[in-house]
Design an enzyme around this catalytic site. Sequence first.
Site, PDB file in Angstrom:
ATOM      1  N   HIS A   1       1.430   4.864  -2.733  1.00 56.08           N
ATOM      2  CA  HIS A   1       1.711   6.287  -2.488  1.00 56.08           C
ATOM      3  C   HIS A   1       2.904   6.842  -3.250  1.00 56.08           C
ATOM      4  O   HIS A   1       2.887   8.002  -3.652  1.00 56.08           O
ATOM      5  CB  HIS A   1       1.997   6.519  -0.998  1.00 56.08           C
TER       6      HIS A   1
ATOM      7  N   SER B   1      -3.958   0.609  -5.117  1.00 53.07           N
ATOM      8  CA  SER B   1      -3.317  -0.584  -4.553  1.00 53.07           C
ATOM      9  C   SER B   1      -4.313  -1.706  -4.283  1.00 53.07           C
ATOM     10  O   SER B   1      -3.942  -2.737  -3.735  1.00 53.07           O
ATOM     11  CB  SER B   1      -2.554  -0.217  -3.265  1.00 53.07           C
TER      12      SER B   1
ATOM     13  N   HIS C   1       0.836  -1.204   0.000  1.00 53.43           N
ATOM     14  CA  HIS C   1       0.000   0.000   0.000  1.00 53.43           C
ATOM     15  C   HIS C   1       0.873   1.257   0.000  1.00 53.43           C
ATOM     16  O   HIS C   1       0.671   2.175  -0.800  1.00 53.43           O
ATOM     17  CB  HIS C   1      -0.947   0.027   1.213  1.00 53.43           C
TER      18      HIS C   1
ATOM     19  N   GLU D   1      -5.591   9.364  -0.393  1.00 52.85           N
ATOM     20  CA  GLU D   1      -5.955   7.952  -0.238  1.00 52.85           C
ATOM     21  C   GLU D   1      -6.997   7.476  -1.258  1.00 52.85           C
ATOM     22  O   GLU D   1      -6.895   6.366  -1.768  1.00 52.85           O
ATOM     23  CB  GLU D   1      -6.464   7.676   1.181  1.00 52.85           C
TER      24      GLU D   1
HETATM   25  N1  HBI Z   1       1.228   6.409  10.138  1.00 51.40           N
HETATM   26  N2  HBI Z   1       2.570   4.885   9.073  1.00 51.40           N
HETATM   27  C1  HBI Z   1       1.551   5.740   9.036  1.00 51.40           C
HETATM   28  N3  HBI Z   1       0.875   5.906   7.876  1.00 51.40           N
HETATM   29  C2  HBI Z   1      -0.175   6.771   7.789  1.00 51.40           C
HETATM   30  O1  HBI Z   1      -0.779   6.910   6.718  1.00 51.40           O
HETATM   31  C3  HBI Z   1      -0.546   7.490   8.942  1.00 51.40           C
HETATM   32  C4  HBI Z   1       0.191   7.284  10.122  1.00 51.40           C
HETATM   33  N4  HBI Z   1      -0.146   7.949  11.231  1.00 51.40           N
HETATM   34  C5  HBI Z   1      -1.224   8.903  11.249  1.00 51.40           C
HETATM   35  C6  HBI Z   1      -1.947   9.013   9.971  1.00 51.40           C
HETATM   36  N5  HBI Z   1      -1.596   8.350   8.919  1.00 51.40           N
HETATM   37  C7  HBI Z   1      -3.190   9.829   9.798  1.00 51.40           C
HETATM   38  O2  HBI Z   1      -4.062   9.542  10.846  1.00 51.40           O
HETATM   39  C8  HBI Z   1      -2.989  11.337   9.622  1.00 51.40           C
HETATM   40  O3  HBI Z   1      -3.067  11.629   8.230  1.00 51.40           O
HETATM   41  C9  HBI Z   1      -4.063  12.135  10.280  1.00 51.40           C
HETATM   42 FE    FE Z   2      -2.207   5.318   2.712  1.00 54.90          FE
END
Ligand code: HBI
Ligand code: FE
Length: 282
Positions: free
Chosen positions: A128, A188, A123, A169
């Site tokens: 991304h 994905s 993913h 996303e």
């Molecule tokens: N941590 N590894 C990872 N990947 C994410 O997409 C991610 C995260 N921590 C917080 C988060 N996304 C989201 O909650 C924030 O965009 C608000």
């Molecule tokens: Fe993501």
Amino acid sequence: METNSAAPAADWTIPQDWSHYTAEEHRTWDILFERQSALLPGRASETFLKGLDVLKLSKPGIPDFAELSERLMRATGWQVVAVPGLVPDAVFFDHLANRRFVAGNFIRRPDQLDYLQEPDVFHDVFGHVPMLADPVFADFIQLYGQGGQRAMAHDALDKLARLYWYTVEFGLVREDGALRIYGSGIVSSAGESRFALDSDSPNRIGFDLKRVMRTRYRIDDYQQSYFVIPSFDALLKAAVETDFAPLYAELANEPDLEPAEVLSRDLVYNWGTQDHALSKAG
Ligand code: HBI
Ligand code: FE
């Protein structure tokens, strides 16, 4: 594979430890890669497909982040760093604000090819990283990281997170008059890359920053609404030109919208039947 059991570094990064991946884990990547590559021409944004190509993601096996970061750094000055899974919001934003994309270093099990909730390396990297090879989108994600830190101070993280959700996303973009997918959660996923474009079930609605920030989302199934941007330039421009502090103040007084709600002033590309969500609920 083994994960690092020591206390996490302050920035939550860990070594990717590429040599640790088993042959089965590389095979899982290859299966997922083949499946998505067959689906994406004609469905995915040209920007995403170009990113796949520039980053040479078609090389077999789970990518080595060091090598991938070298290519990405040359394209847009971004790097990919490994984390064990979800990291705290503030840590996530700090990485993005510094043009570091955090990627889970684990890969889903062979019995989880179609769905898993935690973001894994497929993913995060396949979904991304191609978009990060685009200078405009790369700037947008850095801006999101900077904005995240401020949104936390305004207690408005839920609002800003919806912008990320419905663009980075699960976003759609109009290209040459047709809808294309670019959101990582869609590109994905074999199921959602068809559903998001071909199904009559979901709404497809023109992107409006404030409207999107009011809209709740689902994390447990395909989206009930997708938002369509006219271009990545337009998305970046909307984010750059918006003064978020007064917008958060305004949004605090407006009710949230349900995931499937359609408003009279929406630009509607498809008014969804919601058959999919209804059949699940029934
Ligand atoms: N941590 N590894 C990872 N990947 C994410 O997409 C991610 C995260 N921590 C917080 C988060 N996304 C989201 O909650 C924030 O965009 C608000
Ligand atoms: Fe993501």
